[in-house]
Every structure is written in structure tokens, then in C-alpha cells.
Design an enzyme around this catalytic site. Structure first.
Site, PDB file in Angstrom:
ATOM      1  N   LYS A   6     118.648  69.398  12.162  1.00 52.63           N
ATOM      2  CA  LYS A   6     118.905  70.831  12.318  1.00 52.63           C
ATOM      3  C   LYS A   6     119.073  71.485  10.946  1.00 52.63           C
ATOM      4  O   LYS A   6     119.277  70.805   9.948  1.00 52.63           O
ATOM      5  CB  LYS A   6     120.145  71.052  13.182  1.00 52.63           C
ATOM      6  CG  LYS A   6     121.419  70.431  12.639  1.00 52.63           C
ATOM      7  CD  LYS A   6     122.521  70.442  13.690  1.00 52.63           C
ATOM      8  CE  LYS A   6     123.823  69.866  13.172  1.00 52.63           C
ATOM      9  NZ  LYS A   6     124.444  70.661  12.097  1.00 52.63           N
ATOM     10  N   HIS A  65     123.999  71.394   0.134  1.00 53.40           N
ATOM     11  CA  HIS A  65     124.369  70.133   0.790  1.00 53.40           C
ATOM     12  C   HIS A  65     123.279  69.708   1.772  1.00 53.40           C
ATOM     13  O   HIS A  65     122.533  70.524   2.278  1.00 53.40           O
ATOM     14  CB  HIS A  65     125.711  70.268   1.525  1.00 53.40           C
ATOM     15  CG  HIS A  65     125.661  71.216   2.688  1.00 53.40           C
ATOM     16  ND1 HIS A  65     125.706  72.598   2.539  1.00 53.40           N
ATOM     17  CD2 HIS A  65     125.545  70.993   4.029  1.00 53.40           C
ATOM     18  CE1 HIS A  65     125.638  73.163   3.720  1.00 53.40           C
ATOM     19  NE2 HIS A  65     125.525  72.225   4.654  1.00 53.40           N
ATOM     20  N   HIS A 107     118.583  70.350   5.489  1.00 54.74           N
ATOM     21  CA  HIS A 107     118.241  71.654   4.923  1.00 54.74           C
ATOM     22  C   HIS A 107     117.131  71.577   3.868  1.00 54.74           C
ATOM     23  O   HIS A 107     117.133  70.649   3.052  1.00 54.74           O
ATOM     24  CB  HIS A 107     119.463  72.275   4.237  1.00 54.74           C
ATOM     25  CG  HIS A 107     120.591  72.605   5.148  1.00 54.74           C
ATOM     26  ND1 HIS A 107     120.448  73.437   6.236  1.00 54.74           N
ATOM     27  CD2 HIS A 107     121.895  72.233   5.131  1.00 54.74           C
ATOM     28  CE1 HIS A 107     121.621  73.557   6.843  1.00 54.74           C
ATOM     29  NE2 HIS A 107     122.510  72.828   6.205  1.00 54.74           N
ATOM     30  N   ASP A 162     122.223  67.242   9.638  1.00 55.66           N
ATOM     31  CA  ASP A 162     121.952  68.440   8.852  1.00 55.66           C
ATOM     32  C   ASP A 162     120.791  68.123   7.912  1.00 55.66           C
ATOM     33  O   ASP A 162     120.844  67.114   7.192  1.00 55.66           O
ATOM     34  CB  ASP A 162     123.213  68.799   8.045  1.00 55.66           C
ATOM     35  CG  ASP A 162     123.696  70.204   8.299  1.00 55.66           C
ATOM     36  OD1 ASP A 162     123.217  70.840   9.255  1.00 55.66           O
ATOM     37  OD2 ASP A 162     124.571  70.672   7.545  1.00 55.66           O
ATOM     38  N   ASP A 212     126.521  64.789  12.490  1.00 53.60           N
ATOM     39  CA  ASP A 212     126.486  64.992  11.025  1.00 53.60           C
ATOM     40  C   ASP A 212     127.417  64.080  10.218  1.00 53.60           C
ATOM     41  O   ASP A 212     128.121  64.557   9.314  1.00 53.60           O
ATOM     42  CB  ASP A 212     126.822  66.457  10.704  1.00 53.60           C
ATOM     43  CG  ASP A 212     125.841  67.442  11.299  1.00 53.60           C
ATOM     44  OD1 ASP A 212     124.893  67.019  11.996  1.00 53.60           O
ATOM     45  OD2 ASP A 212     126.031  68.653  11.093  1.00 53.60           O
ATOM     46  N   CYS A 224     130.270  72.347  12.981  1.00 54.14           N
ATOM     47  CA  CYS A 224     129.159  71.761  13.739  1.00 54.14           C
ATOM     48  C   CYS A 224     129.600  71.065  15.020  1.00 54.14           C
ATOM     49  O   CYS A 224     128.911  71.143  16.038  1.00 54.14           O
ATOM     50  CB  CYS A 224     128.365  70.814  12.839  1.00 54.14           C
ATOM     51  SG  CYS A 224     127.597  71.706  11.468  1.00 54.14           S
TER      52      CYS A 224
END
Length: 204
Positions: free
Chosen positions: A106, A81, A48, A46, A8, A151
Site C-alpha cells: 500500500k 520511510h 512508497h 508500506d 506493516d 495503519c
């Protein structure tokens, strides 16, 4: 075989980002240097959806840092974020990516957060990273990136459970440190779980 996992290293975790980590940008040159010591490099990202359940903005009356129960698991609420396709979700511009074999995204399920690069927080969603590494003969992993207390930590803990010999590259990670001392606690937790704590200079 050993592999490097870069966790990340994205714009929203850099100083000035939506979920800024102090000195987060300082690890980028170290990660770039350390990649030269590995034939096998992968990364996590990351990724989202905007309606993710871990975002405080998606819960009326809730503030960043408060806890809720999300899909049966205690969940801290974060600022918005690393939204899919946003500049904040992009990797840091100086991060060298030439050697990467794969990127494992993820946090895509809005009903569960996903700190670890291997599984979501409910251990129901599998990114496929463990199988990919094992299929390529990897049995030893070195982990760096952001953040040490979330993470990176959970990627290491799951890596140990998946049977890998796991190393934390201490100088190539930084912590959110919501509470002072979270970084140190995370390092102790990783070491107690069986991870080896070292520095980039220790890698042969």
C-alpha cells in the site's frame, strides 16, 4: 473462518528506523507466537515511491509533523520511510513468514497516503485484501502490527465497514504517539466502531 492480519512490521518503524515506534520490535515475538493459532495469515507492507506526497522532504519549506492538503485530504507530513526496495521497507528479520498467504502493498500512489490495509485514504484505491479474504471464506479478522494510531486503526475501521468481525490484539501493537494519549484514543475509536479489544492470550 478467522484470519490474522499483520500490519506493516517493517524496519523503518522499528527503533532506529526512519519513523521509529517506541518498543516496535517488542511485538515481533508476540506476533510470531500468535501465528500458530491461525490457519490463514496475511500481511500488509508500506511501499512508497521516493516522491510520495506524504514525505515532508518533498514539500519545500515544510517540516515533519506539519499538515497539508494532499489530493483533497488533510495529510500529516512524515519523514521519508518504507521506500520501495529499500532496507527500511523490508519486514523485520525475525518475523516468521512461513504461513503467509499473501502480502498486500500500500501507499504506492504518490498522490495519496494509505494507512489502511484495505483502501487508500481517499477510498479510491483498493488493495484487494477484502476480496481475497472473503473469497477464502474469512469473516473474522484479528489485527496486529504497526502502528496502533494509524495503519492498524484504519485497517480495523475499514475491516468493520467491510463486514468483518474485527479484533485488535492489544499486546501485539504499538503507537507512534505523536501526541501523548494517541494510543488510548485510537483504541477507544476502534472499540466504538465495533472492534473487539483483546490480547494474544485470549485467542483460542
Amino acid at each position: 473462518m478467522k484470519a490474522l492480519i499483520i500490519v506493516d512490521v517493517q524496519n523503518d518503524f522499528m527503533p532506529g528506523g526512519a519513523l521509529a515506534v517506541k518498543e516496535g520490535d517488542q511485538i515481533v515475538p508476540i506476533i510470531n507466537q500468535v501465528q500458530d493459532k491461525f490457519d490463514f495469515v496475511v500481511a500488509t507492507q508500506d511501499w512508497h515511491p521516493a516522491d510520495h506526497g506524504s514525505f515532508a522532504a518533498n514539500h519545500e519549506g515544510k517540516e515533519i509533523g506539519e499538515f497539508i492538503v494532499l489530493n483533497g485530504v488533510e495529510q500529516i507530513l512524515w519523514p521519508i520511510h518504507c521506500v520501495q526496495g529499500s532496507s527500511g521497507a523490508a519486514f523485520h528479520k525475525d518475523l516468521i513468514r512461513d504461513k503467509w498467504k499473501a502480502v498486500f502493498q500500500k501507499g504506492m500512489n504518490p498522490l495519496v497516503d494509505s494507512y489502511s490495509g484495505f483502501f487508500d485514504n481517499n477510498k479510491l484505491g483498493d488493495t484487494g485484501m477484502s476480496k481475497f479474504l472473503k473469497d477464502n471464506g474469512v469473516d473474522e479478522i484479528y489485527i496486529c502490527g504497526l502502528t496502533a494510531d494509524y495503519c492498524v486503526k484504519f485497517t480495523i475501521l475499514d475491516g468493520v465497514l467491510e463486514g468483518f468481525k474485527a479484533h485488535l490484539i492489544l499486546d501485539a501493537t504499538r503507537a507512534v504517539n505523536i501526541n501523548e494519549g494517541d494510543f488510548a484514543k485510537a483504541v477507544i475509536e476502534m472499540e466504538n466502531a465495533g472492534a473487539i479489544i483483546g490480547h494474544s492470550s485470549d485467542i483460542e
